[in-house]
Design an enzyme around this catalytic site. Structure first.
Site, PDB file in Angstrom:
ATOM      1  N   ASP A  87       9.190   2.556   1.886  1.00  0.00           N
ATOM      2  CA  ASP A  87       8.005   3.257   2.388  1.00  0.00           C
ATOM      3  C   ASP A  87       7.882   2.925   3.880  1.00  0.00           C
ATOM      4  O   ASP A  87       7.441   1.847   4.250  1.00  0.00           O
ATOM      5  CB  ASP A  87       6.768   2.794   1.602  1.00  0.00           C
ATOM      6  N   LYS A 120       2.343   9.685   8.486  1.00  0.00           N
ATOM      7  CA  LYS A 120       1.596   9.209   9.654  1.00  0.00           C
ATOM      8  C   LYS A 120       2.061   9.800  10.997  1.00  0.00           C
ATOM      9  O   LYS A 120       1.634  10.877  11.357  1.00  0.00           O
ATOM     10  CB  LYS A 120       1.569   7.681   9.657  1.00  0.00           C
ATOM     11  N   PHE A 131       0.854  -1.182   0.000  1.00  0.00           N
ATOM     12  CA  PHE A 131       0.000   0.000   0.000  1.00  0.00           C
ATOM     13  C   PHE A 131       0.890   1.231   0.000  1.00  0.00           C
ATOM     14  O   PHE A 131       1.733   1.393   0.879  1.00  0.00           O
ATOM     15  CB  PHE A 131      -0.939   0.040   1.216  1.00  0.00           C
TER      16      PHE A 131
HETATM   17  C1  LIG Z   1      -0.920   5.215   5.193  1.00  0.00           C
HETATM   18  C2  LIG Z   1       0.120   4.781   4.238  1.00  0.00           C
HETATM   19  C3  LIG Z   1       0.363   5.487   3.039  1.00  0.00           C
HETATM   20  C4  LIG Z   1      -0.491   6.649   2.588  1.00  0.00           C
HETATM   21  O1  LIG Z   1      -0.449   7.736   3.450  1.00  0.00           O
HETATM   22  P1  LIG Z   1      -1.549   8.905   3.284  1.00  0.00           P
HETATM   23  O2  LIG Z   1      -1.112   9.912   4.295  1.00  0.00           O
HETATM   24  O3  LIG Z   1      -2.892   8.310   3.572  1.00  0.00           O
HETATM   25  O4  LIG Z   1      -1.462   9.409   1.893  1.00  0.00           O
HETATM   26  C5  LIG Z   1       1.390   5.048   2.228  1.00  0.00           C
HETATM   27  N1  LIG Z   1       2.147   3.989   2.561  1.00  0.00           N
HETATM   28  C6  LIG Z   1       1.949   3.294   3.700  1.00  0.00           C
HETATM   29  C7  LIG Z   1       2.836   2.132   4.022  1.00  0.00           C
HETATM   30  C8  LIG Z   1       0.911   3.645   4.553  1.00  0.00           C
HETATM   31  O5  LIG Z   1       0.695   2.921   5.665  1.00  0.00           O
END
Ligand SMILES: *Cc1c(COP(=O)(O)O)cnc(C)c1O
Length: 400
Positions: free
Chosen positions: A215, A244, A128
């Protein structure tokens, strides 16, 4: 209930009014233990005094000037992040998806500078990376992509935690410029790869001149017991994205880069009106100072272990538990059947949890969770899982 909000979320019928630490209270004054932290955002819990004070002070002084000018608190925050991560340069934005957009743009420009016209990035199944067009194209979940085609091109998908698949992809596609993965998959079901996965990716990237991009939007900010999850492996990526928990609820994202990736983006290549503004940076600075001052990161591992061993004890005879896995306070409890219903059962019992991939109970409690709250979490969730799986038709017990 009628509302003029676009129906983009399947929301629960509950509205929270205030919070303090790991606790939340709804509009009726009912108290809840928050074992989700607004999806790994409020690592310091709710209404943390240091963040509160930083935001108040900064808003009385200066909220925003734009990136046309230097911003002292942004430079200070970058210094902290560089220090903690081992990277060298930072681009600030407002969300996780935006941080990954910056990473993707770095990879593409890096490719073009090496004469690759159609640069491609290796990404993983079940990943994700966000909801913008490029990041949803990078995301390994067809449900998130459906209806938004044509997808952004230039992503090559491989199974997660499978080094042979990466080696094959590199061999087959001479236009690959980068590999983008989560050190631990969050939305994908708390998937923890083999301990040498990241170091093998590092080696492959060095060998083939690719950018290693991690990420860390969910796994970063101390959640796994290190500031960044890659620090468990003693490696450095070329690019690392954060969001986050960086602002503990104040929107801020960051794309960190080092070495050959650090200066790929230059004046005019990228930007953000709000990115790294004084308000967001002052909140993030307070978060980093608190993590440091209260030595919180080191406690994530023992707290995660306490939660998981507690649950494993209570559930040891439950045949519906497939696996309990965790790295620090990034916790997944996989059942052998869909269990989304548990979220509502927990809510009734004053506990906030999440279920991802239908069968994985996901816990992302705040780093400040204390021993008595851990006990309450374990007892309540253990009881609910027993109650929930008790409804299943009995599975044959080979041991009996
Ligand atoms: C939450 C998340 C995102 C996206 O972040 P947003 O602030 O919602 O755009 C991307 N990568 C990972 C691993 C995430 O947990």
């Amino acid at each position: 209930m009628a509302s003029h909000i676009m129906p983009t979320y399947g929301r629960l019928e509950i509205t929270f009014d205030r919070g303090e630490g790991a606790w939340l209270w709804d509009e009726n004054g009912k108290q809840y233990l928050d074992a989700l932290s607004g999806i790994a955002v409020c690592g310091l819990g709710h209404a943390h005094p240091a963040v509160h004070e930083a935001i108040c002070k900064q808003s009385g002084k200066l909220l925003h000037t734009s990136n046309i000018y230097r911003i002292a608190v942004q430079e200070q925050l970058a210094d902290w992040l560089i220090d903690l991560s081992g990277m060298t340069n930072v681009f600030f934005c407002n969300s996780g998806a935006e941080a990954n957009e910056a990473a993707i743009k770095i990879a593409r420009k890096y490719g073009h500078e090496r004469g690759i016209d159609k640069p491609a990035i290796i990404v993983a199944d079940k990943s994700f990376h966000g909801r913008t067009l490029a990041t949803l194209s990078a995301t390994g979940n067809p449900k998130i992509q459906k209806g938004f085609e044509p997808l952004v091109e230039g992503f090559i998908r491989v199974p997660y935690d499978n080094m042979a698949a990466i080696t094959d992809a590199i061999r087959q596609h001479p236009n690959i410029v980068a590999i983008l993965v989560e050190p631990i998959q969050g939305e994908g079901g708390i998937n923890i790869p083999a301990s040498d996965y990241l170091s093998n990716i590092r080696k492959a990237c060095d060998q083939h001149n690719l950018l290693m991009m991690l990420d860390e939007i969910q796994s970063g900010m101390g959640r796994t017991g290190k500031f960044l999850a890659y620090q468990h492996n003693g490696i450095l990526p070329d690019v690392c994205t954060l969001a986050k928990a960086l602002g503990n609820g104040v929107p801020i994202g960051a794309c960190l880069a080092s070495g050959k990736a650090a200066t790929v983006l230059t004046a005019g290549n990228h930007g953000s009106t709000f990115g790294g503004n004084p308000l967001a940076c002052s909140a993030a600075l307070a978060v980093l100072e608190t993590l440091d001052k209260d030595s919180l990161i080191a406690t994530a591992e023992t707290k995660g272990e306490a939660i998981c061993s507690g649950l494993a004890g209570l559930l040891r005879n439950n045949p519906h538990i497939v696996e309990i896995r965790h790295k620090g306070l990034m916790i997944g409890i996989e059942l052998d059947a869909p269990c989304t219903e548990l979220v509502k059962m927990a809510l009734v019992n004053g506990l906030l949890i999440n279920v991802t991939q239908e069968k994985v109970i996901r816990l992302l409690p705040p780093l400040i969770i204390d021993d008595s709250q851990i006990k309450l979490l374990v007892d309540t969730l253990g009881m609910l899982i027993m109650q929930f799986t008790g409804q299943f038709s009995p599975v044959s017990d080979h041991a009996a």
